[in-house]
Scaffold this motif. Structure first.
Motif, mmCIF file in Angstrom:
data_model
loop_
_atom_site.group_PDB
_atom_site.id
_atom_site.type_symbol
_atom_site.label_atom_id
_atom_site.label_comp_id
_atom_site.label_asym_id
_atom_site.label_seq_id
_atom_site.Cartn_x
_atom_site.Cartn_y
_atom_site.Cartn_z
ATOM 1 N N LEU A 13 60.593 -42.398 -45.847
ATOM 2 C CA LEU A 13 61.611 -41.528 -46.443
ATOM 3 C C LEU A 13 61.105 -40.097 -46.582
ATOM 4 N N ARG A 14 59.900 -39.927 -47.116
ATOM 5 C CA ARG A 14 59.373 -38.576 -47.309
ATOM 6 C C ARG A 14 59.239 -37.849 -45.979
ATOM 7 N N SER A 15 58.714 -38.554 -45.002
ATOM 8 C CA SER A 15 58.547 -37.952 -43.681
ATOM 9 C C SER A 15 59.898 -37.617 -43.059
ATOM 10 N N ALA A 56 63.233 -45.856 -55.413
ATOM 11 C CA ALA A 56 62.249 -46.616 -56.194
ATOM 12 C C ALA A 56 60.942 -46.794 -55.435
ATOM 13 N N GLU A 57 61.024 -46.957 -54.120
ATOM 14 C CA GLU A 57 59.815 -47.150 -53.312
ATOM 15 C C GLU A 57 59.029 -45.860 -53.120
ATOM 16 N N ASN A 117 57.016 -34.254 -53.876
ATOM 17 C CA ASN A 117 56.503 -35.127 -54.932
ATOM 18 C C ASN A 117 56.601 -36.612 -54.578
ATOM 19 N N LEU A 118 57.398 -36.937 -53.563
ATOM 20 C CA LEU A 118 57.590 -38.331 -53.193
ATOM 21 C C LEU A 118 56.345 -38.876 -52.514
ATOM 22 N N GLN A 119 56.190 -40.182 -52.600
ATOM 23 C CA GLN A 119 55.047 -40.841 -51.977
ATOM 24 C C GLN A 119 55.481 -41.544 -50.688
ATOM 25 N N ALA A 120 54.539 -41.719 -49.798
ATOM 26 C CA ALA A 120 54.827 -42.396 -48.536
ATOM 27 C C ALA A 120 55.192 -43.855 -48.788
ATOM 28 N N SER A 121 56.178 -44.339 -48.085
ATOM 29 C CA SER A 121 56.603 -45.735 -48.206
ATOM 30 C C SER A 121 57.103 -46.210 -46.858
ATOM 31 N N ASN A 122 57.079 -47.519 -46.686
ATOM 32 C CA ASN A 122 57.515 -48.095 -45.412
ATOM 33 C C ASN A 122 58.758 -48.962 -45.600
ATOM 34 N N LYS A 150 60.345 -44.725 -34.706
ATOM 35 C CA LYS A 150 59.356 -45.761 -34.419
ATOM 36 C C LYS A 150 58.044 -45.540 -35.174
ATOM 37 N N ASP A 151 58.126 -44.939 -36.371
ATOM 38 C CA ASP A 151 56.886 -44.670 -37.087
ATOM 39 C C ASP A 151 56.631 -45.674 -38.196
ATOM 40 N N ALA A 152 57.246 -46.852 -38.113
ATOM 41 C CA ALA A 152 57.044 -47.867 -39.153
ATOM 42 C C ALA A 152 55.596 -48.289 -39.185
ATOM 43 N N GLY A 153 55.038 -48.349 -40.383
ATOM 44 C CA GLY A 153 53.685 -48.833 -40.567
ATOM 45 C C GLY A 153 52.601 -47.827 -40.258
ATOM 46 N N LEU A 154 52.953 -46.630 -39.776
ATOM 47 C CA LEU A 154 51.951 -45.612 -39.451
ATOM 48 C C LEU A 154 51.764 -44.681 -40.634
ATOM 49 N N LYS A 155 50.564 -44.275 -40.891
ATOM 50 C CA LYS A 155 50.289 -43.420 -42.030
ATOM 51 C C LYS A 155 50.806 -42.013 -41.761
ATOM 52 N N GLU A 156 51.357 -41.427 -42.828
ATOM 53 C CA GLU A 156 52.025 -40.138 -42.676
ATOM 54 C C GLU A 156 51.068 -39.047 -42.235
ATOM 55 N N ASN A 157 49.852 -39.041 -42.753
ATOM 56 C CA ASN A 157 48.944 -37.942 -42.442
ATOM 57 C C ASN A 157 48.497 -37.942 -40.989
ATOM 58 N N ARG A 158 48.626 -39.060 -40.283
ATOM 59 C CA ARG A 158 48.213 -39.129 -38.871
ATOM 60 C C ARG A 158 49.270 -38.540 -37.964
ATOM 61 N N HIS A 159 50.522 -38.446 -38.451
ATOM 62 C CA HIS A 159 51.601 -38.042 -37.550
ATOM 63 C C HIS A 159 52.366 -36.815 -38.045
#
Length: 637
Positions: free
Chosen positions: A154-156, A202-203, A353-358, A424-433
């Motif tokens: 969501l944040r990304s 919430a996530e 302020n949001l956190q990364a979530s999948n 197609k970025d499910a499961g990938l860490k935000e800082n890598r992409h």
């Protein structure tokens, strides 16, 4: 950001129901006091007129004795002469929603805002593209778009996802224009439904640093329950407002105590305050000032706008309150196609302020299989929808404007690629992409600028816009208050004490109540008729009603007897109490009514006439026998 000035808010929100001129030559505070006094007088006069004008000093004890539709309408117009000024709504209904009269069905279970009219859908299904090779089997099978699930952060998505393909970008722009929300201030994503939007928040919300979740709902809600469960798993401390019996107003003292920050607390953000301006079940309206209080005490605010009337955002004053999150929902066609999607809007200054979530729930809007000529027996799976999405976004030769016929016209008929962002970025860490996502977003926005955009005709939104908030709100106010007043006139016969057929929860006759109603029916013995049975019998009479469970009800000591009478545990609550240590809270199961802007007097009269049949002590038994007789099978020996 400065907190909204209550005096400024009063100037924005005063409706001017009795007086439309501005108090010139007075000090601002004097004008505000006079306006409030005038408003209170107007509201009181409206309630008094409604109560005294409809069937004065009359109680109906027999369903055959109630006035006819024509007699009731004459009295209705006499009491509310300005209802005639809403005749444009009836013209729109007759011209654009013919199916409502042809089906003879009363739809009183729709919450949200429609996008298209039935006539518009009909023209789509009859378009050459739609009918040339694979004609749809039903008109409602050919919507302008479908949804395709995206596994995305969501944040990304909010930071770098862009606006999506031309179709999605155009609908997004149309909705934000309708809500009067600037794309410079808010970012928006489409969600599968309302529940998905709440779960996504919430996530992603930083409960590790802002630990509290405070909700204000007088009923059980799948969306809120999902949000609470998700938040608790992430360490949130969950609190809920209470509502005072019998009017179900907010327990102000308790809520204020939960909102206001103690002097020794210096935490910048205390948590998330989830607030609807109106109950979608009882129609109770809540003060805007609760949001102001929350913001002044360090809360992020989520505004649930799903229960608001179509044009309520016009008078909301978004520039004053500026919630951090806003959730609303849209369906396709009133009375025919209830499918749709949710919208989650996030203030751009809040996104970092949001956190990364999948979590799942974000969707793309794509043309459906019928429009693109997919086989009629296609199952419409997520895979097929993904193929459709790729087909639309990757084919340079695809002219979407001609494919979608009348509802969409292209301002600039040059073709171009428009990539779907971050699917197609499910499961990938935000800082890598993050860097690559930013480059994709920039390229996508550049492509959109070079090749123009689509202009979506959402005829229902256009109709709501042309009517304006005064017409829509006045019409709903007249209809819902007539219905409340009329239901209260139904009394059981042959009883020494007063025995009402209907119990209404929340506000009764009231100027500023919303177009929603919660009630129960009690038989001549005082026993409750189960809401599910009322709903089924109504459906058999071509009336669609809803059901809900009222919760978080606070009873003072003087209402202890009523507490024992009305509170009950649903089967779900009983199961919860058996399987979990957490105490299941009792509630009240109710029948619900929701009026859209297309509702007319005949709709509410037919509901009243249906409910009046329960005055017959044998009505339920007769209906059960009739149902069995009509559905029994004849077996030949």
């Amino acid at each position: 950001m400065r907190s909204p000035d209550p005096r400024e808010a009063t100037r924005v929100f005063f409706d001017g129901c009795c007086l439309n001129h501005i108090f010139r030559g007075q000090e601002p505070d004097q004008a505000i006091v006079k306006r409030r006094s005038t408003s209170a007088t107007c509201h009181h006069d409206f309630a008094a007129t409604t109560t005294s004008s409809f069937f004065p000093n009359t109680q109906f004890t027999n369903h055959e004795s109630i006035p006819s539709l024509q007699e009731s309408f004459v009295q209705f117009i006499k009491t509310y002469p300005k209802y005639s000024e809403t005749a444009q709504v009836d013209q729109i209904r007759a011209r654009e929603y013919v199916h409502l009269s042809e089906s003879n069905h009363v739809c009183l279970d729709y919450i949200g805002v429609g996008l298209f009219s039935q006539t518009q859908f009909q023209s789509i299904s009859k378009s050459p593209i739609a009918s040339s090779s694979h004609p749809p089997s039903r008109k409602s099978d050919c919507p302008v778009f479908g949804i395709s699930y995206k596994s995305v952060n969501l944040r990304s998505q909010l930071l770098h996802g862009g606006d999506g393909c031309k179709l999605e970008s155009a609908i997004k722009k149309r909705i934000m224009d309708f809500l009067k929300i600037s794309q410079n201030d808010y970012s928006m994503v489409f969600t599968a439904n309302r529940t998905s939007a709440f779960k996504l928040v919430a996530e992603s919300y930083p409960f590790q640093s802002s630990r509290k979740l405070l909700t204000v709902y007088d009923h059980e809600s799948e969306a809120i329950e999902t949000m609470i469960n998700t938040s608790e798993k992430r360490g949130a401390c969950v609190m809920a407002a209470d509502f005072k019996w019998p009017r179900l107003r907010i327990h102000s003292a308790k809520l204020k105590k939960m909102i206001v920050r103690k002097k020794q607390q210096q935490q910048k953000h205390r948590g998330l305050f989830v607030f609807p301006l109106q109950s979608r079940i009882t129609g109770t309206s809540y003060s805007y000032q609760w949001m102001t209080m929350a913001q002044e005490n360090g809360w992020h605010v989520l505004l649930d706008a799903c229960a608001l009337r179509p044009k309520d955002m016009d008078s909301f004053g978004l520039s004053l309150f500026r919630p951090d999150f806003l959730i609303c929902s849209f369906y396709k066609v009133f009375g025919e196609n209830p499918t749709g999607f949710g919208c989650l809007l996030v203030k751009k200054s809040t996104v970092p302020n949001l956190q990364a979530s999948n979590g799942a729930g974000i969707v793309s809007l794509v043309p459906t299989k019928q429009v693109l000529g997919f086989p009629e027996d296609s199952s419409g799976t997520d895979t097929e929808l993904e193929q459709i999405s790729k087909f639309v976004t990757n084919q340079d030769s695809m002219d979407i404007s001609s494919t979608l016929s009348s509802p969409i016209t292209e301002k600039n008929k040059q073709n171009g690629n428009s990539k779907e962002g971050d699917q197609k970025d499910a499961g990938l860490k935000e800082n890598r992409h993050e860097d690559s996502e930013r480059r994709e977003s920039d390229e996508k926005n550049k492509t959109g600028d070079e090749h123009g955009s689509l202009n979506i005709e959402c005829r229902c939104l256009d109709q709501v816009g042309s009517l304006g908030s005064n017409v829509i709100n006045s019409r709903g106010r007249y209809l819902i208050n007539w219905l409340v007043s009329s239901l209260m006139k139904l009394q059981h016969p042959n009883r020494l004490e007063k025995a009402s057929l209907v119990t209404i929860y929340g506000p009764k006759v009231k100027f500023d109540r919303g177009p929603a109603l919660a009630f129960d029916i009690f038989d001549w013995k005082g026993e409750k008729v189960e809401p599910v049975l009322v709903q089924k019998l109504a459906d058999r009479n071509n009336i669609s009603l809803g059901r809900a469970v009222l919760s978080h009800i606070w009873f003072s000591e003087k209402y202890e007897v009523e507490k024992q009478t009305f509170l009950e545990r649903s089967d779900k609550d009983k199961e919860t109490s058996r399987t979990k240590s957490k105490k299941a809270e009792p509630g009240i199961t109710v029948v619900t009514v929701a009026l859209t802007f297309l509702a007319n007097f005949e709709d509410v009269y037919r509901l009243w006439a249906f409910v009046a049949q329960f005055l017959d002590a044998d009505f339920v038994e007769k209906e059960q026998w009739r149902y069995t007789a009509l559905n029994q099978k004849t077996i030949e020996v």
